[in-house]
Design an enzyme around this catalytic site. Structure first.
Site, PDB file in Angstrom:
ATOM      1  N   GLU A  35       0.857  -1.190   0.000  1.00 54.35           N
ATOM      2  CA  GLU A  35       0.000   0.000   0.000  1.00 54.35           C
ATOM      3  C   GLU A  35       0.887   1.232   0.000  1.00 54.35           C
ATOM      4  O   GLU A  35       1.749   1.385   0.848  1.00 54.35           O
ATOM      5  CB  GLU A  35      -0.939  -0.002   1.218  1.00 54.35           C
ATOM      6  CG  GLU A  35      -1.755   1.263   1.386  1.00 54.35           C
ATOM      7  CD  GLU A  35      -2.563   1.657   0.142  1.00 54.35           C
ATOM      8  OE1 GLU A  35      -3.339   0.825  -0.350  1.00 54.35           O
ATOM      9  OE2 GLU A  35      -2.379   2.800  -0.346  1.00 54.35           O
ATOM     10  N   CYS A  43     -12.377   4.122  -0.018  1.00 51.43           N
ATOM     11  CA  CYS A  43     -13.591   4.110   0.806  1.00 51.43           C
ATOM     12  C   CYS A  43     -13.335   4.698   2.189  1.00 51.43           C
ATOM     13  O   CYS A  43     -14.053   5.596   2.642  1.00 51.43           O
ATOM     14  CB  CYS A  43     -14.106   2.675   0.922  1.00 51.43           C
ATOM     15  SG  CYS A  43     -15.443   2.496   2.093  1.00 51.43           S
ATOM     16  N   CYS A  48     -16.253   6.901   0.657  1.00 50.44           N
ATOM     17  CA  CYS A  48     -17.556   6.660   1.313  1.00 50.44           C
ATOM     18  C   CYS A  48     -17.629   7.146   2.760  1.00 50.44           C
ATOM     19  O   CYS A  48     -18.579   7.838   3.139  1.00 50.44           O
ATOM     20  CB  CYS A  48     -17.878   5.168   1.333  1.00 50.44           C
ATOM     21  SG  CYS A  48     -17.164   4.186   0.026  1.00 50.44           S
ATOM     22  N   LYS A  51     -16.912  10.933   3.438  1.00 50.09           N
ATOM     23  CA  LYS A  51     -18.011  11.621   2.748  1.00 50.09           C
ATOM     24  C   LYS A  51     -19.306  11.542   3.551  1.00 50.09           C
ATOM     25  O   LYS A  51     -20.000  12.532   3.745  1.00 50.09           O
ATOM     26  CB  LYS A  51     -18.175  10.972   1.365  1.00 50.09           C
ATOM     27  CG  LYS A  51     -19.194  11.543   0.460  1.00 50.09           C
ATOM     28  CD  LYS A  51     -20.492  10.810   0.282  1.00 50.09           C
ATOM     29  CE  LYS A  51     -20.599   9.349   0.361  1.00 50.09           C
ATOM     30  NZ  LYS A  51     -20.785   8.636  -0.901  1.00 50.09           N
ATOM     31  N   TYR A 179     -22.506  11.022  -9.108  1.00 54.74           N
ATOM     32  CA  TYR A 179     -22.955  10.989  -7.715  1.00 54.74           C
ATOM     33  C   TYR A 179     -22.024  11.742  -6.782  1.00 54.74           C
ATOM     34  O   TYR A 179     -22.470  12.371  -5.816  1.00 54.74           O
ATOM     35  CB  TYR A 179     -23.201   9.548  -7.249  1.00 54.74           C
ATOM     36  CG  TYR A 179     -21.978   8.741  -6.864  1.00 54.74           C
ATOM     37  CD1 TYR A 179     -21.552   8.690  -5.545  1.00 54.74           C
ATOM     38  CD2 TYR A 179     -21.256   8.018  -7.808  1.00 54.74           C
ATOM     39  CE1 TYR A 179     -20.433   7.934  -5.192  1.00 54.74           C
ATOM     40  CE2 TYR A 179     -20.155   7.273  -7.463  1.00 54.74           C
ATOM     41  CZ  TYR A 179     -19.741   7.233  -6.148  1.00 54.74           C
ATOM     42  OH  TYR A 179     -18.648   6.494  -5.797  1.00 54.74           O
ATOM     43  N   GLU A 183     -23.342  14.763  -4.404  1.00 54.68           N
ATOM     44  CA  GLU A 183     -23.179  14.586  -2.955  1.00 54.68           C
ATOM     45  C   GLU A 183     -22.414  15.766  -2.344  1.00 54.68           C
ATOM     46  O   GLU A 183     -22.818  16.309  -1.300  1.00 54.68           O
ATOM     47  CB  GLU A 183     -22.448  13.276  -2.669  1.00 54.68           C
ATOM     48  CG  GLU A 183     -23.304  12.062  -2.953  1.00 54.68           C
ATOM     49  CD  GLU A 183     -22.596  10.731  -2.708  1.00 54.68           C
ATOM     50  OE1 GLU A 183     -23.299   9.719  -2.585  1.00 54.68           O
ATOM     51  OE2 GLU A 183     -21.352  10.688  -2.664  1.00 54.68           O
ATOM     52  N   HIS A 437     -46.544   1.357   8.907  1.00 56.13           N
ATOM     53  CA  HIS A 437     -47.209   2.661   8.904  1.00 56.13           C
ATOM     54  C   HIS A 437     -46.901   3.438  10.182  1.00 56.13           C
ATOM     55  O   HIS A 437     -46.823   2.836  11.250  1.00 56.13           O
ATOM     56  CB  HIS A 437     -48.721   2.423   8.805  1.00 56.13           C
ATOM     57  CG  HIS A 437     -49.519   3.673   8.780  1.00 56.13           C
ATOM     58  ND1 HIS A 437     -49.574   4.495   7.670  1.00 56.13           N
ATOM     59  CD2 HIS A 437     -50.292   4.258   9.731  1.00 56.13           C
ATOM     60  CE1 HIS A 437     -50.368   5.524   7.942  1.00 56.13           C
ATOM     61  NE2 HIS A 437     -50.805   5.406   9.176  1.00 56.13           N
ATOM     62  N   GLU A 442     -43.825   2.705   3.033  1.00 59.83           N
ATOM     63  CA  GLU A 442     -45.083   1.978   2.807  1.00 59.83           C
ATOM     64  C   GLU A 442     -45.665   2.295   1.429  1.00 59.83           C
ATOM     65  O   GLU A 442     -46.406   1.494   0.856  1.00 59.83           O
ATOM     66  CB  GLU A 442     -46.102   2.244   3.912  1.00 59.83           C
ATOM     67  CG  GLU A 442     -46.704   3.627   3.924  1.00 59.83           C
ATOM     68  CD  GLU A 442     -47.653   3.836   5.106  1.00 59.83           C
ATOM     69  OE1 GLU A 442     -48.655   3.102   5.201  1.00 59.83           O
ATOM     70  OE2 GLU A 442     -47.388   4.723   5.934  1.00 59.83           O
TER      71      GLU A 442
HETATM   72  C1  FAD Z   1     -15.710  10.683  -2.913  1.00 56.04           C
HETATM   73  C2  FAD Z   1     -16.082   9.237  -3.072  1.00 56.04           C
HETATM   74  C3  FAD Z   1     -17.211   8.757  -2.460  1.00 56.04           C
HETATM   75  C4  FAD Z   1     -17.571   7.424  -2.584  1.00 56.04           C
HETATM   76  N1  FAD Z   1     -18.708   7.001  -1.972  1.00 56.04           N
HETATM   77  C5  FAD Z   1     -19.066   5.700  -2.072  1.00 56.04           C
HETATM   78  C6  FAD Z   1     -20.225   5.231  -1.399  1.00 56.04           C
HETATM   79  O1  FAD Z   1     -20.937   5.984  -0.734  1.00 56.04           O
HETATM   80  N2  FAD Z   1     -20.526   3.912  -1.499  1.00 56.04           N
HETATM   81  C7  FAD Z   1     -19.759   3.041  -2.229  1.00 56.04           C
HETATM   82  O2  FAD Z   1     -20.069   1.853  -2.265  1.00 56.04           O
HETATM   83  N3  FAD Z   1     -18.661   3.474  -2.899  1.00 56.04           N
HETATM   84  C8  FAD Z   1     -18.299   4.772  -2.822  1.00 56.04           C
HETATM   85  N4  FAD Z   1     -17.167   5.203  -3.466  1.00 56.04           N
HETATM   86  C9  FAD Z   1     -16.412   4.251  -4.300  1.00 56.04           C
HETATM   87  C10 FAD Z   1     -15.520   3.357  -3.441  1.00 56.04           C
HETATM   88  O3  FAD Z   1     -14.701   4.157  -2.622  1.00 56.04           O
HETATM   89  C11 FAD Z   1     -14.677   2.463  -4.334  1.00 56.04           C
HETATM   90  O4  FAD Z   1     -15.519   1.753  -5.199  1.00 56.04           O
HETATM   91  C12 FAD Z   1     -13.853   1.452  -3.539  1.00 56.04           C
HETATM   92  O5  FAD Z   1     -13.022   2.098  -2.616  1.00 56.04           O
HETATM   93  C13 FAD Z   1     -13.020   0.616  -4.499  1.00 56.04           C
HETATM   94  O6  FAD Z   1     -12.204  -0.263  -3.781  1.00 56.04           O
HETATM   95  P1  FAD Z   1     -10.871  -0.820  -4.444  1.00 56.04           P
HETATM   96  O7  FAD Z   1     -10.338  -1.838  -3.502  1.00 56.04           O
HETATM   97  O8  FAD Z   1     -11.119  -1.208  -5.821  1.00 56.04           O
HETATM   98  O9  FAD Z   1      -9.879   0.435  -4.528  1.00 56.04           O
HETATM   99  P2  FAD Z   1      -9.419   1.481  -3.452  1.00 56.04           P
HETATM  100  O10 FAD Z   1     -10.282   1.478  -2.261  1.00 56.04           O
HETATM  101  O11 FAD Z   1      -9.256   2.754  -4.189  1.00 56.04           O
HETATM  102  O12 FAD Z   1      -8.003   0.941  -2.987  1.00 56.04           O
HETATM  103  C14 FAD Z   1      -6.891   0.942  -3.831  1.00 56.04           C
HETATM  104  C15 FAD Z   1      -5.665   1.113  -2.983  1.00 56.04           C
HETATM  105  O13 FAD Z   1      -4.525   0.822  -3.761  1.00 56.04           O
HETATM  106  C16 FAD Z   1      -3.491   1.721  -3.421  1.00 56.04           C
HETATM  107  N5  FAD Z   1      -2.563   1.736  -4.551  1.00 56.04           N
HETATM  108  C17 FAD Z   1      -2.814   2.145  -5.809  1.00 56.04           C
HETATM  109  N6  FAD Z   1      -1.726   1.928  -6.589  1.00 56.04           N
HETATM  110  C18 FAD Z   1      -0.804   1.364  -5.787  1.00 56.04           C
HETATM  111  C19 FAD Z   1       0.522   0.893  -6.021  1.00 56.04           C
HETATM  112  N7  FAD Z   1       1.075   0.925  -7.240  1.00 56.04           N
HETATM  113  N8  FAD Z   1       1.206   0.375  -4.990  1.00 56.04           N
HETATM  114  C20 FAD Z   1       0.663   0.310  -3.740  1.00 56.04           C
HETATM  115  N9  FAD Z   1      -0.586   0.740  -3.473  1.00 56.04           N
HETATM  116  C21 FAD Z   1      -1.303   1.240  -4.495  1.00 56.04           C
HETATM  117  C22 FAD Z   1      -4.223   3.031  -3.197  1.00 56.04           C
HETATM  118  O14 FAD Z   1      -3.454   3.917  -2.409  1.00 56.04           O
HETATM  119  C23 FAD Z   1      -5.477   2.533  -2.472  1.00 56.04           C
HETATM  120  O15 FAD Z   1      -5.300   2.525  -1.078  1.00 56.04           O
HETATM  121  C24 FAD Z   1     -16.764   6.539  -3.346  1.00 56.04           C
HETATM  122  C25 FAD Z   1     -15.614   7.010  -3.978  1.00 56.04           C
HETATM  123  C26 FAD Z   1     -15.273   8.343  -3.843  1.00 56.04           C
HETATM  124  C27 FAD Z   1     -14.036   8.854  -4.528  1.00 56.04           C
END
Ligand code: FAD
Length: 460
Positions: A35, A43, A48, A51, A179, A183, A437, A442
């Site tokens: 990471e 998230c 999420c 937010k 979205y 938001e 209700h 409902e």
């Molecule tokens: C503002 C916002 C609000 C959102 N609200 C919602 C919501 O209300 N509900 C919902 O379901 N979804 C929401 N989402 C979407 C949700 O956050 C993502 O769908 C989800 O986090 C995707 O998970 P993931 O594991 O694919 O990637 P991520 O959670 O993005 O994780 C990827 C990780 O990989 C790391 N990384 C990337 N490249 C490298 C590398 N080369 N080496 C090491 N580490 C690396 C990044 O730092 C990150 O920590 C929101 C997104 C945003 C931007």
């Protein structure tokens, strides 16, 4: 001696990567997870969770307004942005810590640094050298897309920065119609910021049901957000008074902050996927099959980097399905049908299944049930807030194909509706459910009259 140092090397400790790494490690596999930022991913750190805290913070102004109708007098209410940020960040740090502990408890090794694929069995992590591995899981998520050549773009922020603004702006312009844009428009408006939302399309929330889209735009305006459609920012100029956004409709708009929410792209930059020959889709996401396997036999990818349904629970379930398939000898495909989703706009949206438009295309004849009403909470508080509830039903089989709600608690409602819909509930079965209700929900089980949309021969 084993051929490789690890059985699995996961790149990215977000929603999908963490779930996959934990489950794989719990099977006894030797797992490392890299990471580059904070554990928890989009998230937890910049999506999420923070937010939703901001939504909660911003909703109070509306509650205060409504409370007057119920006899309350609230004097001297004020909002302390730095104090809120401190509380929010403390909670985010706590949650990130839980993710770290969960990985450790499962036996996965956490490596801090940016990882790069060197070849199909080798991953290099900045500051930690190279590691060999039998399998690789790409779970690097997405990141905000910015129009790099727009004049003055360097003055604009994305959602990443919106969580850490040094001070709450007095005026903000938000560009985008997805979205995240709506938001944040609700968040800043609720916190008392003069908010303009500009979107180049004819309506907000492309991909959502058309009734939901137009209903939301109206409701946002009732809340005081200036919604500018069919226009876009062509340039941003910095002046002594703030930032001037030039709109393509000829207007200028001055603000303290300009935020771009024009979509997100798969985060594959610098990942070295080409070194292993991993194929990307036309849009630049990692191409995978139903089991989340790439074209390279020992490399998989889950979550936003694959650009299927970009939501946290989907990334988690894809990560889980991967681990079950590969480490528990239980081939599992995550089913992307009937995934419910919420938009935490104000008012919020809950949606599952097909829009009316898509249902008509796929099923031909569909029946629509639709209610627009004033939520009971606002019966005598002034204002003109309306909720919308809509069901899309296949005429031939009576199966409920789509359920869309705009109004208080819509995200909570839709989670429950999704259960029945995933099971293939028919409208008759749906209606056999007795109402709770007095609730807004409902209305969903008491809509008996078919709605005839304007333009289809009858007045609705
Ligand atoms: C503002 C916002 C609000 C959102 N609200 C919602 C919501 O209300 N509900 C919902 O379901 N979804 C929401 N989402 C979407 C949700 O956050 C993502 O769908 C989800 O986090 C995707 O998970 P993931 O594991 O694919 O990637 P991520 O959670 O993005 O994780 C990827 C990780 O990989 C790391 N990384 C990337 N490249 C490298 C590398 N080369 N080496 C090491 N580490 C690396 C990044 O730092 C990150 O920590 C929101 C997104 C945003 C931007």
């Amino acid at each position: 001696m084993a051929q490789y140092e690890y059985d699995l090397f996961v790149i990215g400790a977000g929603s999908g990567g963490v779930r996959a790494a934990r489950l794989a490690a719990m099977s006894g596999a030797r797992v490392a997870i890299a990471e580059e930022d904070r554990v928890g991913g989009t998230c937890v750190i910049r999506g999420c969770i923070p937010k939703k805290f901001m939504v909660y913070a911003s909703e109070f102004s509306h509650h205060f307004k409504t409370s007057k109708g119920y006899g309350w007098t609230i004097e001297g209410a004020s909002f302390n942005w730095p104090a809120f940020l401190t509380e929010k960040d403390t909670e985010i740090a706590r949650l990130s810590g839980i993710y770290v502990r969960n990985l450790q408890n499962a036996g996965a090794e956490l490596v801090h640094g940016k990882a790069r694929v060197v070849d199909a069995h080798t991953v290099e992590v900045a500051g930690h050298g190279t590691h060999t591995t039998d399998k690789i899981l790409i779970a690097t998520g997405g990141r905000p897309w910015m129009p790099a050549d727009l004049p003055g773009i360097e003055h604009a922020i994305t959602s990443n920065e919106a969580f850490h603004l040094a001070e709450l702006p007095k005026r903000i312009v938000i560009a985008g119609g997805g979205y995240i844009a709506v938001e944040f428009a609700g968040i800043f408006n609720g916190l008392g910021v003069d908010t303009t939302l500009i979107h180049r399309g004819p309506n907000l929330l492309r991909g959502f049901d058309d009734d939901v889209r137009s209903h939301l735009a109206e409701e946002l305006e009732k809340r005081g957000i200036k919604v500018v459609l069919a226009s876009q920012i062509t340039a941003i100029e910095k002046t002594g008074g703030g930032l001037i956004s030039k709109f393509s409709n000829g207007h200028d708009c001055e603000s303290d902050v300009v935020m771009f929410c024009l979509g997100r792209e798969a985060y594959v930059e610098g990942l070295g996927l080409e070194n292993a020959g991993v194929k990307l889709t036309e849009k630049g996401a990692v191409a995978v099959d139903d089991y989340s396997r790439t074209n390279v036999e020992n490399i998989w990818a889950v979550g936003d980097v694959t650009d299927r349904i970009n939501l946290t629970p989907v990334a988690i379930r894809e990560g889980q399905a991967f681990a079950e398939t590969v480490f528990y000898d239980k081939p599992t495909k995550f089913d992307h049908e009937m995934v419910a989703s919420a938009v935490f706009s104000q008012p919020p949206i809950g949606s599952v299944g097909l829009t009316e438009g898509d249902a008509r295309k796929q099923y031909g004849k569909v029946d629509i049930y639709l209610a627009r009403l004033k939520p009971m909470k606002y019966a005598f508080t002034g204002g003109d807030e309306r909720a919308l509830l809509k069901l899309v039903v296949d005429s031939a089989t009576e199966r409920v194909l789509g359920c869309h709600v705009v109004g208080p608690d819509a995200p909570e409602m839709i989670q429950m509706a999704a259960i029945g819909m995933k099971m293939g509930v028919t409208k008759t079965q749906w209606d056999a459910t007795c109402a709770v209700h007095p609730t807004l929900a409902e209305e969903l089980v008491t809509m008996r009259e078919k709605h005839v949309p304007m333009g289809l021969g009858q007045v609705a």
